[in-house]
Scaffold this motif. Sequence first.
Motif, PDB file in Angstrom:
ATOM      1  N   SER A  49      -8.046  -0.356  -7.683  1.00 50.08           N
ATOM      2  CA  SER A  49      -6.870   0.378  -7.250  1.00 50.08           C
ATOM      3  C   SER A  49      -6.579  -0.091  -5.818  1.00 50.08           C
ATOM      4  N   CYS A  63      -3.632   6.866  -8.331  1.00 49.66           N
ATOM      5  CA  CYS A  63      -2.600   5.925  -7.891  1.00 49.66           C
ATOM      6  C   CYS A  63      -1.685   5.625  -9.077  1.00 49.66           C
ATOM      7  N   ASN A  70      -0.338   2.251 -10.602  1.00 50.02           N
ATOM      8  CA  ASN A  70      -1.560   1.787  -9.948  1.00 50.02           C
ATOM      9  C   ASN A  70      -1.393   0.376  -9.377  1.00 50.02           C
ATOM     10  N   ASP A 103      -0.926   9.093  -5.202  1.00 46.84           N
ATOM     11  CA  ASP A 103      -0.339   8.011  -4.396  1.00 46.84           C
ATOM     12  C   ASP A 103       0.816   7.404  -5.191  1.00 46.84           C
TER      13      ASP A 103
END
Length: 359
Positions: free
Chosen positions: A113, A158, A161, A189
């Motif tokens: 990630s 994420c 990602n 994120d």
Amino acid sequence: MTTPQPRPSVAAMPAYVAGKPPAERPGLVTYKLSSNENPFPPLDGVLEVAAEAAGKVNRYPDAGSTELYEALATAYRVPAEEVALSTGAVALIFQLVSAYCGPEDEVVFAWRSFEAYPIAVLAAGATAVKVQVNDDGRHDLDAMAEAITERTKVVFVCTPNNPTGTSLTQTELDAFLEKVPEQVLVVVDEAYAEFVRMDDAVDGIATYRGRENVVVLRTFSKAYGLAGFRVGYALAPAAIATTLRAMALPFGVNVVAQAAGVASLERRAELMERVDTLVVERARVVDGVRATGWDIPDAQGNFIWFAFSSADRCAEFAAAADEVGIMVRPYPPEGVRVTIGEAEANTRLIDLAGRFPRG
Ligand code: PMP
């Protein structure tokens, strides 16, 4: 002789590997597809505002970035106290981990990630718990939930990602959040949120608004094309946003970045048309590469992912790309990430995929 020594975890920090610029090739225009940047320059009006702001650099910026906080609060229809600005989303990652984790604590995230996660974790003296992504580059949320222990303070999710490009669905994220203890902070994120085009897409704003332990990260670096100005933000419950603001370096967001951020939000519709253009290009590249026989994962950011099985293969692909004037980003041994860039660069990538031996 004894010399000053950093904490052992600081000495163990891996260096952040930035995407390289392309090599000069006489007679050939070369392209940088190694840093997930936006190939479009800032919109005209944004540059003018930024240039005007640059005329005031003898003064400190507004320490409270008042106008940009207000512009973000208006854009997302959230209270300004639920926003935390910093010098890129990457700074917020460091602030978060430093604020919530100490030496006894663990931080769970998928791997591969975003490579700043393990660096931020070591900077805080905490322990990184990496959970392998699935074969198709997706987060293994069941394994991530199982990796949470009493020591876990923060989990990074994420989506899309970086570097594999896949996104979670809201249904998957909700089911995961149900399993996370309420004292564990979940960082969603969404640096590439604006590029997502899928059913049941994650709505980070709605997700954090309904919970006390979720923070969303966004940035002006990708869709907004302001990577060089370094400005990103978190959207989070007021208590978390307040902590993040407290952890920020004073005057971190500079005077030009503040002005450019406000001007960009005013031109959001125009900017999002450019994002649409990149999404169309992404589809052309994904379809073109798959048509040559590659089995590449779904791409929801402004980049695509070629999985490889060895560092040598990654290096060979990167060298072959360099030969045709495109700089890509190898992540040995897992694969190579390539940003969606200028049309000509994308066409060269499709052509390279067709010629490069698979397997
Ligand atoms: N999160 C992810 C997933 C990223 O890929 C990046 C940039 N590469 C960031 C955060 C940081 O973005 P910035 O600091 O430029 O806002």
